[in-house]
Structures are given as C-alpha cells and as structure tokens.
Design a protein around this motif. Sequence first.
Motif, PDB file in Angstrom:
ATOM      1  N   LEU A  19       0.829  -1.203   0.000  1.00  0.00           N
ATOM      2  CA  LEU A  19       0.000   0.000   0.000  1.00  0.00           C
ATOM      3  C   LEU A  19       0.862   1.250   0.000  1.00  0.00           C
ATOM      4  N   ALA A  20       1.894   1.265   0.833  1.00  0.00           N
ATOM      5  CA  ALA A  20       2.786   2.423   0.900  1.00  0.00           C
ATOM      6  C   ALA A  20       3.505   2.624  -0.427  1.00  0.00           C
ATOM      7  N   HIS A  21       3.947   1.520  -1.024  1.00  0.00           N
ATOM      8  CA  HIS A  21       4.670   1.596  -2.292  1.00  0.00           C
ATOM      9  C   HIS A  21       3.753   2.066  -3.413  1.00  0.00           C
ATOM     10  N   TRP A  22       2.526   1.587  -3.421  1.00  0.00           N
ATOM     11  CA  TRP A  22       1.582   1.941  -4.487  1.00  0.00           C
ATOM     12  C   TRP A  22       1.106   3.386  -4.380  1.00  0.00           C
ATOM     13  N   ARG A  23       1.249   3.984  -3.199  1.00  0.00           N
ATOM     14  CA  ARG A  23       0.860   5.394  -3.054  1.00  0.00           C
ATOM     15  C   ARG A  23       1.884   6.342  -3.682  1.00  0.00           C
ATOM     16  N   LYS A  24       3.070   5.826  -3.962  1.00  0.00           N
ATOM     17  CA  LYS A  24       4.154   6.678  -4.441  1.00  0.00           C
ATOM     18  C   LYS A  24       4.328   6.547  -5.952  1.00  0.00           C
ATOM     19  N   ALA A  25       4.635   7.645  -6.599  1.00  0.00           N
ATOM     20  CA  ALA A  25       4.969   7.615  -8.014  1.00  0.00           C
ATOM     21  C   ALA A  25       6.418   7.158  -8.165  1.00  0.00           C
ATOM     22  N   VAL A  27       9.999   6.984 -10.684  1.00  0.00           N
ATOM     23  CA  VAL A  27      10.741   8.028 -11.392  1.00  0.00           C
ATOM     24  C   VAL A  27      10.043   8.403 -12.696  1.00  0.00           C
ATOM     25  N   SER A  28       9.523   7.385 -13.388  1.00  0.00           N
ATOM     26  CA  SER A  28       8.956   7.638 -14.710  1.00  0.00           C
ATOM     27  C   SER A  28       7.445   7.437 -14.793  1.00  0.00           C
ATOM     28  N   ARG A  29       6.832   6.898 -13.729  1.00  0.00           N
ATOM     29  CA  ARG A  29       5.410   6.573 -13.828  1.00  0.00           C
ATOM     30  C   ARG A  29       4.652   7.076 -12.608  1.00  0.00           C
ATOM     31  N   VAL A  57      -4.241  -6.218  -6.634  1.00  0.00           N
ATOM     32  CA  VAL A  57      -3.699  -7.441  -6.047  1.00  0.00           C
ATOM     33  C   VAL A  57      -3.896  -8.615  -6.998  1.00  0.00           C
ATOM     34  N   LYS A  58      -5.072  -8.708  -7.590  1.00  0.00           N
ATOM     35  CA  LYS A  58      -5.324  -9.792  -8.540  1.00  0.00           C
ATOM     36  C   LYS A  58      -4.444  -9.651  -9.779  1.00  0.00           C
ATOM     37  N   LEU A  59      -4.249  -8.428 -10.249  1.00  0.00           N
ATOM     38  CA  LEU A  59      -3.346  -8.221 -11.386  1.00  0.00           C
ATOM     39  C   LEU A  59      -1.925  -8.649 -11.032  1.00  0.00           C
ATOM     40  N   ARG A  60      -1.546  -8.371  -9.793  1.00  0.00           N
ATOM     41  CA  ARG A  60      -0.172  -8.672  -9.356  1.00  0.00           C
ATOM     42  C   ARG A  60       0.096 -10.171  -9.350  1.00  0.00           C
ATOM     43  N   ASN A  61      -0.952 -10.991  -9.306  1.00  0.00           N
ATOM     44  CA  ASN A  61      -0.765 -12.443  -9.382  1.00  0.00           C
ATOM     45  C   ASN A  61      -0.207 -12.864 -10.738  1.00  0.00           C
ATOM     46  N   ASP A  62      -0.486 -12.057 -11.779  1.00  0.00           N
ATOM     47  CA  ASP A  62      -0.110 -12.440 -13.143  1.00  0.00           C
ATOM     48  C   ASP A  62       0.759 -11.421 -13.860  1.00  0.00           C
ATOM     49  N   ALA A  63       1.081 -10.307 -13.214  1.00  0.00           N
ATOM     50  CA  ALA A  63       1.835  -9.260 -13.895  1.00  0.00           C
ATOM     51  C   ALA A  63       2.780  -8.564 -12.919  1.00  0.00           C
ATOM     52  N   SER A  64       3.872  -8.069 -13.435  1.00  0.00           N
ATOM     53  CA  SER A  64       4.831  -7.334 -12.611  1.00  0.00           C
ATOM     54  C   SER A  64       4.275  -5.960 -12.271  1.00  0.00           C
ATOM     55  N   LEU A  65       4.808  -5.356 -11.214  1.00  0.00           N
ATOM     56  CA  LEU A  65       4.382  -4.010 -10.848  1.00  0.00           C
ATOM     57  C   LEU A  65       4.719  -3.027 -11.960  1.00  0.00           C
ATOM     58  N   GLN A  66       5.856  -3.214 -12.609  1.00  0.00           N
ATOM     59  CA  GLN A  66       6.234  -2.343 -13.713  1.00  0.00           C
ATOM     60  C   GLN A  66       5.190  -2.392 -14.825  1.00  0.00           C
ATOM     61  N   LYS A  67       4.697  -3.590 -15.116  1.00  0.00           N
ATOM     62  CA  LYS A  67       3.693  -3.737 -16.170  1.00  0.00           C
ATOM     63  C   LYS A  67       2.365  -3.108 -15.742  1.00  0.00           C
ATOM     64  N   ILE A  68       2.031  -3.243 -14.468  1.00  0.00           N
ATOM     65  CA  ILE A  68       0.803  -2.626 -13.971  1.00  0.00           C
ATOM     66  C   ILE A  68       0.884  -1.107 -14.083  1.00  0.00           C
ATOM     67  N   ARG A  69       2.014  -0.545 -13.678  1.00  0.00           N
ATOM     68  CA  ARG A  69       2.184   0.910 -13.784  1.00  0.00           C
ATOM     69  C   ARG A  69       2.090   1.363 -15.252  1.00  0.00           C
ATOM     70  N   ALA A  71       0.456  -0.113 -17.661  1.00  0.00           N
ATOM     71  CA  ALA A  71      -0.941  -0.218 -18.080  1.00  0.00           C
ATOM     72  C   ALA A  71      -1.767   0.952 -17.546  1.00  0.00           C
ATOM     73  N   LEU A  72      -1.534   1.329 -16.305  1.00  0.00           N
ATOM     74  CA  LEU A  72      -2.292   2.434 -15.725  1.00  0.00           C
ATOM     75  C   LEU A  72      -1.933   3.753 -16.389  1.00  0.00           C
ATOM     76  N   ASP A  73      -0.669   3.920 -16.764  1.00  0.00           N
ATOM     77  CA  ASP A  73      -0.283   5.135 -17.482  1.00  0.00           C
ATOM     78  C   ASP A  73      -0.974   5.203 -18.842  1.00  0.00           C
ATOM     79  N   THR A  74      -1.079   4.054 -19.519  1.00  0.00           N
ATOM     80  CA  THR A  74      -1.795   4.017 -20.805  1.00  0.00           C
ATOM     81  C   THR A  74      -3.259   4.370 -20.598  1.00  0.00           C
ATOM     82  N   LEU A  75      -3.858   3.804 -19.552  1.00  0.00           N
ATOM     83  CA  LEU A  75      -5.263   4.075 -19.256  1.00  0.00           C
ATOM     84  C   LEU A  75      -5.495   5.557 -19.012  1.00  0.00           C
ATOM     85  N   ARG A  76      -4.631   6.159 -18.218  1.00  0.00           N
ATOM     86  CA  ARG A  76      -4.861   7.537 -17.793  1.00  0.00           C
ATOM     87  C   ARG A  76      -4.364   8.564 -18.814  1.00  0.00           C
TER      88      ARG A  76
END
Length: 217
Positions: A19-25, A27-29, A57-69, A71-76
Amino acid sequence: MAYDPKLAAALSGATLRQLAHWRKASVSRGAVLIPEISSTRPVLYSFRDVVALRTCVKLRNDASLQKIRRALDTLRDDLKERDHLSSYTLVADGSSIYLAAPDQAVDLVRKKANVVIHEMVDVLQPFYRDGRHIPPLLQPRAHVAVDPAIRGGVPVIEGTRIPYDEVAALLRDGVPPERISDYYPSVTATAALDAADFADYVDSFDPPRERREVAAG
C-alpha cells in the motif's frame, strides 16, 4: 467513515508495504493508487479504493508491478480515462493487462484494441494471494458484512450497524460469546465468534515486529 491502511490491506489482500509503495509515483510513472480520502497521515482509504486495490492485487498475481504501472499510465494518459480505478475492469493473463469493456478489450501494455479476453474476473469474490485466502469483500465472514451504505463500508455484524471490532474487543476482554447479547442483543454467539475471527485476520496484516510489540505490551 474510512478504512485505515491495515483494514484496507485485510479487505484487499495487499500488504501494508505494498500500500505504501503503491501510493508513491516512480521516477517515470505515476502512483498505482492514491487514497481518495487522505494520502497523508492518517492515511485513509475509501470503499472505492479497496475495490481498486483488490483489482491491483489480482493483477499482481499475473503481472509485474512495472507492467501494472505501464498499463495504468496508458489508461490515464493515452486513453484519457480519469475515473476512479474501481470503475474499470482490468484483467491480466500473464503476458499483458487489458481494459475490458462490453464491446471491446484494449491491451494496455501493447496498446492494441479489440483483443479477446478469455476469462473475466469479479474482484468482489474471494481469491488467493501468496497462499493467503482473501475473503469476499462484501461478506468477509458468514456473519460479518461490508456495505458502503452502512457506516461507510466499515465491516459490521450482518443485519446490524454494530462494527465487528467492537464485538471482537469484548471477546478479547474476556466476555464469553454467549454473553455478548447482554451488550448487543442482536448479536448471537456465532456472529460474535465470526467478528473475533475476522479481527484476528485483520491483525494478521500487521508487520511482524508490530505484532511482537503489541503482544509484549
């Protein structure tokens, strides 16, 4: 009402460190999820935040945090989708992350539209994360319910407005389950035990050192 980080972790399956890590941006995302109620101490999450966290959390079961970030950058940024993250259905299949909609799905990592999604997921349903069973969000125990229309979504004894932790505290103070009704007539012994069991589950999300300090105190 709002969820402190420990309760948000217990209901979403994320760890406090995540949770703490996900609250932070990075360097690039951008950040994965910034709590919409309060992102500074005391940090407080909304019900929508918890739904979004379960998705992560469910995404993290199948994808790296880098990939999640990514994907979210593409979405936003690319798709200009700026609604709360809980508004979107995101699915990972081990190779990419997709935004699923009724009429199409978009690959948020490789930026391809109209891909086929073979399996949809319901983030409100139970799942496993690192061997831990994450309960259904709206019914974390048989007699404990989560309803955003009741006390802002704080878990309560089903059919009441009584917070689970108030009942659990009485049991921890030595009140027998069958005597809980002396304090709360609408709470059965079985419901009280469920509240205590859920409270133990929530406390299991404390970092190990904090749990030792509480026990020592």
